[in-house]
Motif scaffolding. Structure first.
Motif, PDB file in Angstrom:
ATOM      1  N   PHE A  14      36.629  50.179   2.184  1.00 31.31           N
ATOM      2  CA  PHE A  14      35.605  50.605   3.128  1.00 31.31           C
ATOM      3  C   PHE A  14      34.251  50.161   2.618  1.00 31.31           C
ATOM      4  N   THR A  21      34.162  50.749  -1.411  1.00 38.87           N
ATOM      5  CA  THR A  21      35.148  51.562  -2.129  1.00 38.87           C
ATOM      6  C   THR A  21      36.549  51.081  -1.785  1.00 38.87           C
ATOM      7  N   VAL A  23      40.160  52.048  -1.316  1.00 38.73           N
ATOM      8  CA  VAL A  23      40.916  53.272  -1.088  1.00 38.73           C
ATOM      9  C   VAL A  23      42.397  53.044  -1.372  1.00 38.73           C
ATOM     10  N   PRO A  42      47.035  63.704  -5.172  1.00 40.80           N
ATOM     11  CA  PRO A  42      45.828  64.537  -5.068  1.00 40.80           C
ATOM     12  C   PRO A  42      44.996  64.198  -3.824  1.00 40.80           C
ATOM     13  N   SER A  43      44.143  65.127  -3.490  1.00 38.13           N
ATOM     14  CA  SER A  43      43.255  64.938  -2.348  1.00 38.13           C
ATOM     15  C   SER A  43      42.364  63.723  -2.582  1.00 38.13           C
ATOM     16  N   GLY A  44      42.223  62.899  -1.574  1.00 39.68           N
ATOM     17  CA  GLY A  44      41.366  61.724  -1.689  1.00 39.68           C
ATOM     18  C   GLY A  44      42.078  60.530  -2.282  1.00 39.68           C
ATOM     19  N   SER A  45      43.369  60.652  -2.517  1.00 39.39           N
ATOM     20  CA  SER A  45      44.086  59.543  -3.151  1.00 39.39           C
ATOM     21  C   SER A  45      44.446  58.448  -2.142  1.00 39.39           C
ATOM     22  N   GLY A  46      44.264  58.692  -0.860  1.00 37.34           N
ATOM     23  CA  GLY A  46      44.498  57.647   0.133  1.00 37.34           C
ATOM     24  C   GLY A  46      45.761  57.839   0.949  1.00 37.34           C
ATOM     25  N   LYS A  47      46.298  59.052   0.947  1.00 38.73           N
ATOM     26  CA  LYS A  47      47.547  59.307   1.680  1.00 38.73           C
ATOM     27  C   LYS A  47      47.354  59.126   3.187  1.00 38.73           C
ATOM     28  N   SER A  48      46.326  59.771   3.724  1.00 44.64           N
ATOM     29  CA  SER A  48      46.078  59.664   5.163  1.00 44.64           C
ATOM     30  C   SER A  48      45.783  58.217   5.541  1.00 44.64           C
ATOM     31  N   THR A  49      45.046  57.546   4.665  1.00 46.18           N
ATOM     32  CA  THR A  49      44.703  56.152   4.934  1.00 46.18           C
ATOM     33  C   THR A  49      45.965  55.295   5.010  1.00 46.18           C
ATOM     34  N   GLN A  93      46.640  65.071  10.691  1.00 45.31           N
ATOM     35  CA  GLN A  93      46.426  66.150   9.721  1.00 45.31           C
ATOM     36  C   GLN A  93      46.021  67.452  10.416  1.00 45.31           C
ATOM     37  N   GLU A 170      50.760  66.002   6.634  1.00 40.52           N
ATOM     38  CA  GLU A 170      50.811  67.436   6.336  1.00 40.52           C
ATOM     39  C   GLU A 170      51.178  68.276   7.557  1.00 40.52           C
ATOM     40  N   HIS A 203      51.909  68.327   0.325  1.00 36.43           N
ATOM     41  CA  HIS A 203      51.585  68.808  -1.014  1.00 36.43           C
ATOM     42  C   HIS A 203      52.625  69.813  -1.457  1.00 36.43           C
TER      43      HIS A 203
HETATM   44  N1  LIG Z   1      36.102  55.538   7.028  1.00 35.74           N
HETATM   45  C1  LIG Z   1      35.952  55.672   5.712  1.00 35.74           C
HETATM   46  N2  LIG Z   1      34.869  55.158   5.096  1.00 35.74           N
HETATM   47  C2  LIG Z   1      34.713  55.300   3.770  1.00 35.74           C
HETATM   48  N3  LIG Z   1      35.559  55.937   2.970  1.00 35.74           N
HETATM   49  C3  LIG Z   1      36.658  56.481   3.512  1.00 35.74           C
HETATM   50  C4  LIG Z   1      36.902  56.382   4.933  1.00 35.74           C
HETATM   51  N4  LIG Z   1      38.059  57.021   5.176  1.00 35.74           N
HETATM   52  C5  LIG Z   1      38.512  57.482   3.997  1.00 35.74           C
HETATM   53  N5  LIG Z   1      37.666  57.156   3.022  1.00 35.74           N
HETATM   54  C6  LIG Z   1      37.839  57.490   1.617  1.00 35.74           C
HETATM   55  O1  LIG Z   1      39.139  57.135   1.248  1.00 35.74           O
HETATM   56  C7  LIG Z   1      39.635  58.049   0.314  1.00 35.74           C
HETATM   57  C8  LIG Z   1      41.046  58.455   0.710  1.00 35.74           C
HETATM   58  O2  LIG Z   1      40.994  59.187   1.904  1.00 35.74           O
HETATM   59  P1  LIG Z   1      42.275  59.823   2.557  1.00 35.74           P
HETATM   60  O3  LIG Z   1      41.869  60.542   3.784  1.00 35.74           O
HETATM   61  O4  LIG Z   1      43.307  58.758   2.719  1.00 35.74           O
HETATM   62  O5  LIG Z   1      42.714  60.858   1.451  1.00 35.74           O
HETATM   63  P2  LIG Z   1      43.972  61.805   1.423  1.00 35.74           P
HETATM   64  O6  LIG Z   1      44.813  61.354   0.314  1.00 35.74           O
HETATM   65  O7  LIG Z   1      44.572  61.901   2.758  1.00 35.74           O
HETATM   66  O8  LIG Z   1      43.294  63.202   1.038  1.00 35.74           O
HETATM   67  P3  LIG Z   1      43.631  64.680   1.577  1.00 35.74           P
HETATM   68  O9  LIG Z   1      44.796  65.146   0.801  1.00 35.74           O
HETATM   69  O10 LIG Z   1      42.402  65.462   1.219  1.00 35.74           O
HETATM   70  O11 LIG Z   1      43.863  64.600   3.026  1.00 35.74           O
HETATM   71  C9  LIG Z   1      38.677  59.209   0.245  1.00 35.74           C
HETATM   72  O12 LIG Z   1      38.004  59.157  -0.981  1.00 35.74           O
HETATM   73  C10 LIG Z   1      37.717  58.977   1.391  1.00 35.74           C
HETATM   74  O13 LIG Z   1      36.424  59.314   0.973  1.00 35.74           O
END
Ligand SMILES: Nc1ncnc2c1ncn2[C@@H]1O[C@H](COP(=O)(O)OP(=O)(O)OP(=O)(O)O)[C@@H](O)[C@H]1O
Ligand SMILES: [Mg+2]
Lengths: 236, 362
Positions: A14, A21, A23, A42-49, A93, A170, A203
């Motif tokens: 992104f 960054t 991801v 962990p949260s923010g590890s990129g699962k949703s992405t 989510q 989730e 989780h």
């Molecule tokens: N559109 C975006 N622009 C910039 N950074 C992004 C964007 N979308 C996600 N991120 C970053 O990508 C990283 C991973 O996000 P993601 O939503 O995939 O996390 P996650 O593993 O699903 O976390 P959670 O368990 O909290 O849902 C995060 O650090 C977030 O800040």
């Protein structure tokens, strides 16, 4: 065994220049027909992405995405919309229901745009609502549902178009442990019986035994793939 | 349709407010149009009615389309006769009449051959048959005249009798009185009938340009165009139609803003719909169906309200709303409403499914 979903060297970034960054970095995942895979981390590890990439909602910066042997990473928006409609069921989510549709209409709408015949659509709606214990909420609007009920409607909606690939972010977050387990087991059973593929972010370690494999993401990389001992969720 | 109807029913209050605004704007547009049309008719019904059966006037080319100043000379009359079979002499002369109590009324004295199709129908009394008899517009009744009443004509200073009345014959807001051939001859001051204009049927563009090239001191104009030469006509119409045009422009902007705000509020929903596989064309269709339903319903109520208001107006207030004008304005209004939603359609096309959804989570 046929491979349903292939994610090959997926990278997601992104931003540009300084604020860039990463991801996801070089993620490889493949899911076979009949397989129910969990992603944790962990949260923010990129699962949703990762799930968004698999669901053709997000075009990765690098890498290749295949569903049923078809390359999805090069589709235009219109083609990926059609893809999502017919091949992919997505549970977000948060439930993300359409506020002005009654529960049954949330499902019937999918049938309508997927051009499923009316009779069949009605039956499937009833079956799904039954399966998820929502029969008495058929004519409710989302505002009048509890968080867990909303989540279950979202699950039913994702199943409605009989997708080849089910992606769930989730799905049990707002359900009690027993109900969550029941829902996941039902999904796993369906996947197995109909030789679909499913990827679920969770989780909840207690659910891992229902899954065939657990993939752990950390900082955008796959750190661990744990094979869960295969067992039939029906008899567990 | 599936989404469109369900959402309209769910968010009733919001859409009723939009409908209310469209209703008010359409009511205003229709009402002002009715006034413009009524005023036009009150001013120039005699000429507007001629336009029904005929199409062109041959007028003095220096009269600036004012019939009262126009005179078509013999030579030009002959040119017209040579080219066109059917033509009628129209004589127009403004003046005043005075009743036995010496109260004056402005009138327009018209001459037309009483055998011609242009001659108005008698609604009360009889057609004049002798000299010093006239057929008058019924608005003269408001001045206290009845069939058989006499008046003093200002040019000839003779006594005339009203033998009958006709309706919708006005010129420059004054009643028209139709005089006989003998009287027009006398008013013309001599031995031949003066022609303020020659009235021609629809003779086609080609004949018009032939005539225009042959006429020395006259020109062929459409009756519609000649209306602008009637004193006061363009001024009244211009200001009212200007209002109508501005109302349309305002409507377009107000509706565009309204629909845009509503669309922005619903952007997350549009994102979800896209994510679960809704095509952009289907979303566009939903918006257009909603705009269509709302505007048709509100404009229909607007039409009803306009006619209701028209029925409640005092009778001497000029108001006229022909159905074809209503149809045109309604069509235009719905087009404006749809144009107003285009910006929203663009926004919906642009929204990214994932971003919209993410936006709600944050
Ligand atoms: N559109 C975006 N622009 C910039 N950074 C992004 C964007 N979308 C996600 N991120 C970053 O990508 C990283 C991973 O996000 P993601 O939503 O995939 O996390 P996650 O593993 O699903 O976390 P959670 O368990 O909290 O849902 C995060 O650090 C977030 O800040
Ligand atoms: Mg997440």
């Amino acid at each position: 065994m046929t491979t349903k979903l292939v994610l090959e060297n997926i990278g997601v970034e992104f931003g540009e220049g300084e604020g860039k960054t990463t991801v996801l970095d070089d993620v490889n995942v493949s899911v076979n027909a009949g397989e129910f895979v969990a992603i944790t981390g962990p949260s923010g590890s990129g699962k949703s992405t990762l799930l968004s990439v698999a669901g053709a909602l997000l075009t990765p910066s690098r890498g290749k995405l295949l569903l049923d042997g078809q390359v999805l990473s090069q589709l235009n928006p219109k083609e990926s919309t059609t893809m999502r409609l017919h091949q992919i069921g997505f549970i977000f989510q948060s439930a993300h229901l359409i506020p002005y549709l009654r529960v049954k209409d949330q499902l019937l709408y999918i049938a309508k745009i997927a051009k499923i015949p009316k009779q069949k659509a009605k039956k499937r709606t009833d079956d799904l609502l039954n399966m998820l214990g929502l029969n008495h909420r058929k004519n409710h609007y989302p505002v009048n549902l509890s968080g867990g009920e909303r989540q279950r409607v979202a699950i039913a909606r994702a199943w409605m178009n009989d997708p080849e690939l089910l992606l769930a972010d989730e799905p049990t977050a707002s359900l009690d442990a027993a109900r969550g387990r029941e829902v996941v087991e039902t999904l796993a059973l369906q996947v197995k019986q109909q030789q679909k593929a499913a990827v679920m972010v969770t989780h909840d370690t207690r659910l891992f035994d229902v899954c065939d494999r657990v993939i752990t993401l950390s900082d955008g990389e796959v750190t661990d793939i744990e094979k869960v001992q295969l067992k039939d969720p029906v008899h567990s | 349709m599936f989404l469109a109807i369900r959402e309209l029913l769910y968010s009733k209050l919001r859409y009723i407010m939009v409908a209310l605004i469209i209703f008010l704007l359409s009511f205003l547009v229709l009402f002002v149009s009715g006034l413009a049309q009524g005023l036009a008719y009150d001013n120039a019904s005699s000429i507007i009615n001629m336009d029904e059966t005929a199409e062109y006037f041959v007028m003095d080319d220096e009269a600036e389309m004012q019939l009262t100043r126009s005179l078509v000379d013999d030579e030009d009359q002959q040119t017209v006769h040579d080219e066109v079979d059917q033509s009628e002499i129209l004589g127009v002369h403004q003046g005043t009449i005075e009743d036995d109590e010496e109260s004056q009324a402005d009138v327009a004295k018209f001459y037309l051959d009483d055998d011609s199709a242009l001659f108005p129908e008698v609604t009360e009394g009889e057609k004049p048959s002798e000299q010093r008899e006239v057929l008058a517009d019924e608005s003269l009744q408001e001045e206290g005249y009845h069939v058989g009443d006499e008046f003093l004509e200002d040019t000839t200073e003779e006594i005339f009798t009203i033998t009958g009345f006709t309706s919708n014959q006005k010129y420059s807001h004054t009643p028209v009185i139709y005089v006989t051939e003998e009287d027009w001859l006398e008013l013309s001051g001599g031995d031949e009938l003066l022609a303020s204009a020659l009235v021609l049927p629809d003779i086609g563009e080609e004949t018009v340009s032939t005539l225009n090239s042959q006429l020395t001191d006259a020109e062929v104009v459409t009756i519609q165009d000649s209306l602008s030469g009637i004193p006061g006509y363009s001024e009244e119409q211009m200001s009212l139609w200007m209002m109508i045009v501005f109302l349309f422009i305002i409507s377009a902007f107000v509706l565009a803003a309204f629909f845009y705000v509503i669309t922005i509020q619903k952007l997350t929903q549009f994102g979800i719909l896209k994510a679960i596989g809704t095509k952009v064309s289907e979303l566009a269709n939903t918006i257009l169906v909603q705009v269509g339903i709302i505007s048709v319903v509100s404009v229909t109520i607007g039409i009803g309200a306009t006619f209701l208001a028209a029925a409640l107006l005092p009778p001497d207030m000029p108001f006229m709303l022909p159905l074809n004008l209503v149809a045109t304005l309604t069509g235009l209004f719905i087009v404006v409403a749809i144009l107003g939603s285009l910006l929203s359609l663009y926004k919906v096309k642009k929204v990214d499914a994932l971003e919209a959804i993410g936006g709600m989570e944050a």
